[in-house]
Design a protein around this motif. Structure first.
Motif, PDB file in Angstrom:
ATOM      1  N   ASN A 176      36.813  38.754  36.312  1.00 44.35           N
ATOM      2  CA  ASN A 176      37.709  39.387  35.344  1.00 44.35           C
ATOM      3  C   ASN A 176      37.043  40.505  34.545  1.00 44.35           C
ATOM      4  OD1 ASN A 176      36.474  36.835  34.200  1.00 44.35           O
ATOM      5  ND2 ASN A 176      37.248  37.716  32.311  1.00 44.35           N
ATOM      6  N   PHE A 177      35.736  40.485  34.366  1.00 46.89           N
ATOM      7  CA  PHE A 177      35.057  41.546  33.620  1.00 46.89           C
ATOM      8  C   PHE A 177      34.510  42.633  34.535  1.00 46.89           C
ATOM      9  CE2 PHE A 177      31.935  38.238  34.467  1.00 46.89           C
ATOM     10  CZ  PHE A 177      30.882  38.964  35.008  1.00 46.89           C
ATOM     11  N   GLN A 178      34.788  42.535  35.831  1.00 46.39           N
ATOM     12  CA  GLN A 178      34.255  43.502  36.773  1.00 46.39           C
ATOM     13  C   GLN A 178      35.275  44.586  37.107  1.00 46.39           C
ATOM     14  OE1 GLN A 178      32.812  40.792  39.823  1.00 46.39           O
ATOM     15  NE2 GLN A 178      30.708  41.104  39.140  1.00 46.39           N
ATOM     16  N   ALA A 179      35.716  44.670  38.351  1.00 48.23           N
ATOM     17  CA  ALA A 179      36.352  45.889  38.840  1.00 48.23           C
ATOM     18  C   ALA A 179      37.753  45.725  39.426  1.00 48.23           C
ATOM     19  CB  ALA A 179      35.439  46.525  39.883  1.00 48.23           C
ATOM     20  N   MET A 180      38.530  44.744  38.988  1.00 48.56           N
ATOM     21  CA  MET A 180      39.859  44.575  39.571  1.00 48.56           C
ATOM     22  C   MET A 180      40.699  45.852  39.494  1.00 48.56           C
ATOM     23  SD  MET A 180      43.003  41.969  38.858  1.00 48.56           S
ATOM     24  CE  MET A 180      43.478  42.819  37.404  1.00 48.56           C
ATOM     25  N   PRO A 181      40.794  46.543  38.333  1.00 49.98           N
ATOM     26  CA  PRO A 181      41.595  47.778  38.304  1.00 49.98           C
ATOM     27  C   PRO A 181      41.083  48.847  39.280  1.00 49.98           C
ATOM     28  CG  PRO A 181      41.166  47.008  36.078  1.00 49.98           C
ATOM     29  CD  PRO A 181      40.314  46.174  36.994  1.00 49.98           C
ATOM     30  N   PHE A 182      39.773  48.933  39.448  1.00 48.93           N
ATOM     31  CA  PHE A 182      39.183  49.876  40.398  1.00 48.93           C
ATOM     32  C   PHE A 182      39.688  49.594  41.808  1.00 48.93           C
ATOM     33  CE2 PHE A 182      35.804  50.403  43.592  1.00 48.93           C
ATOM     34  CZ  PHE A 182      35.626  51.775  43.555  1.00 48.93           C
ATOM     35  N   GLN A 220      41.484  32.522  40.749  1.00 51.81           N
ATOM     36  CA  GLN A 220      40.892  31.245  40.356  1.00 51.81           C
ATOM     37  C   GLN A 220      40.699  31.273  38.847  1.00 51.81           C
ATOM     38  OE1 GLN A 220      40.038  28.231  41.975  1.00 51.81           O
ATOM     39  NE2 GLN A 220      39.941  27.760  39.803  1.00 51.81           N
ATOM     40  N   GLN A 221      41.577  30.593  38.125  1.00 54.65           N
ATOM     41  CA  GLN A 221      41.500  30.524  36.669  1.00 54.65           C
ATOM     42  C   GLN A 221      40.351  29.608  36.254  1.00 54.65           C
ATOM     43  OE1 GLN A 221      43.323  32.366  34.653  1.00 54.65           O
ATOM     44  NE2 GLN A 221      44.825  33.112  36.125  1.00 54.65           N
ATOM     45  N   GLY A 222      39.856  29.800  35.019  1.00 51.60           N
ATOM     46  CA  GLY A 222      38.816  28.933  34.488  1.00 51.60           C
ATOM     47  C   GLY A 222      37.499  29.053  35.215  1.00 51.60           C
ATOM     48  N   TYR A 223      37.181  30.258  35.698  1.00 59.60           N
ATOM     49  CA  TYR A 223      35.971  30.478  36.490  1.00 59.60           C
ATOM     50  C   TYR A 223      35.009  31.373  35.740  1.00 59.60           C
ATOM     51  CZ  TYR A 223      32.996  31.467  40.480  1.00 59.60           C
ATOM     52  OH  TYR A 223      31.933  31.574  41.325  1.00 59.60           O
ATOM     53  N   PRO A 224      33.817  31.022  35.426  1.00 61.15           N
ATOM     54  CA  PRO A 224      33.263  29.687  35.613  1.00 61.15           C
ATOM     55  C   PRO A 224      33.672  28.701  34.512  1.00 61.15           C
ATOM     56  CG  PRO A 224      31.569  31.095  34.708  1.00 61.15           C
ATOM     57  CD  PRO A 224      32.787  31.949  34.927  1.00 61.15           C
ATOM     58  N   LYS A 225      34.151  29.236  33.378  1.00 61.74           N
ATOM     59  CA  LYS A 225      34.694  28.372  32.323  1.00 61.74           C
ATOM     60  C   LYS A 225      36.016  28.936  31.812  1.00 61.74           C
ATOM     61  CE  LYS A 225      30.571  26.110  30.588  1.00 61.74           C
ATOM     62  NZ  LYS A 225      29.895  25.634  29.400  1.00 61.74           N
ATOM     63  N   THR A 226      35.956  30.094  31.174  1.00 67.15           N
ATOM     64  CA  THR A 226      37.165  30.676  30.583  1.00 67.15           C
ATOM     65  C   THR A 226      37.596  31.963  31.277  1.00 67.15           C
ATOM     66  OG1 THR A 226      35.874  31.922  28.955  1.00 67.15           O
ATOM     67  CG2 THR A 226      36.613  29.707  28.318  1.00 67.15           C
ATOM     68  N   GLY A 227      36.806  32.458  32.212  1.00 62.91           N
ATOM     69  CA  GLY A 227      37.141  33.682  32.932  1.00 62.91           C
ATOM     70  C   GLY A 227      37.995  33.387  34.153  1.00 62.91           C
ATOM     71  N   CYS A 228      38.048  34.354  35.054  1.00 59.85           N
ATOM     72  CA  CYS A 228      38.755  34.139  36.316  1.00 59.85           C
ATOM     73  C   CYS A 228      38.154  35.022  37.397  1.00 59.85           C
ATOM     74  CB  CYS A 228      40.254  34.372  36.182  1.00 59.85           C
ATOM     75  SG  CYS A 228      40.708  35.979  35.583  1.00 59.85           S
ATOM     76  N   LYS A 229      38.425  34.639  38.637  1.00 59.58           N
ATOM     77  CA  LYS A 229      37.938  35.357  39.808  1.00 59.58           C
ATOM     78  C   LYS A 229      39.148  35.768  40.630  1.00 59.58           C
ATOM     79  CE  LYS A 229      34.113  34.721  42.839  1.00 59.58           C
ATOM     80  NZ  LYS A 229      33.253  33.782  43.580  1.00 59.58           N
TER      81      LYS A 229
END
Length: 137
Positions: free
Chosen positions: A103-109, A121-130
């Motif tokens: 979620n903090f990387q490059a999805m919009p790119f 994948q929600q909650g990855y690794p805790k509160t983020g997502c993949k």
């Protein structure tokens, strides 16, 4: 038999288990090879300042990594690298690309370049997502 939980397993054990599952997969998979593929950009000093790496197999490019150094970001370098690795995969017969991004990387790119999120994948690794993303090449 003795089952042991190893808090700090030796790297040799991890590599052994990885090899055993890889051997099993290759014996049962419909493709017989995976071929590495990469793109790099080096500066005048010969240091890698941007690149991408993945592997091709069957109809697929699995893009593992795309990285651009801080000093080159915002200069369309990532887009150029992505285009190059996609074209190289197409030359190998690939028709699809799969990647994942956090979620903090490059999805919009990746969305800008035609990738669509297939699964989150929600909650990855805790509160983020993949995000798992696909694109037809």
């Amino acid at each position: 038999m003795n089952i042991e939980v190893l808090e700090n397993p030796e790297q040799d054990l991890i590599e052994y288990l990885d090899k055993k599952i890889a051997d099993f997969n290759w014996a049962n998979w419909e493709v017989s090879e995976r071929t590495p593929l990469a793109v790099q950009i080096k500066n005048a000093q010969g240091e890698v300042v941007a690149g991408a790496a993945g592997r091709t197999f069957g109809d697929w490019l699995l893009l593992n990594t795309l990285w651009v150094s801080d000093e080159l970001r915002g200069q369309n370098i990532g887009s150029q690298i992505l285009k190059e690795i996609e074209q190289a995969a197409k030359k190998r017969g690939c028709t699809q690309c799969l990647l994942d991004t956090l979620n903090f990387q490059a999805m919009p790119f990746y969305e800008k370049h035609g990738y669509q999120t297939q699964w989150v994948q929600q909650g990855y690794p805790k509160t983020g997502c993949k995000y798992y993303m696909l694109k037809a090449l």
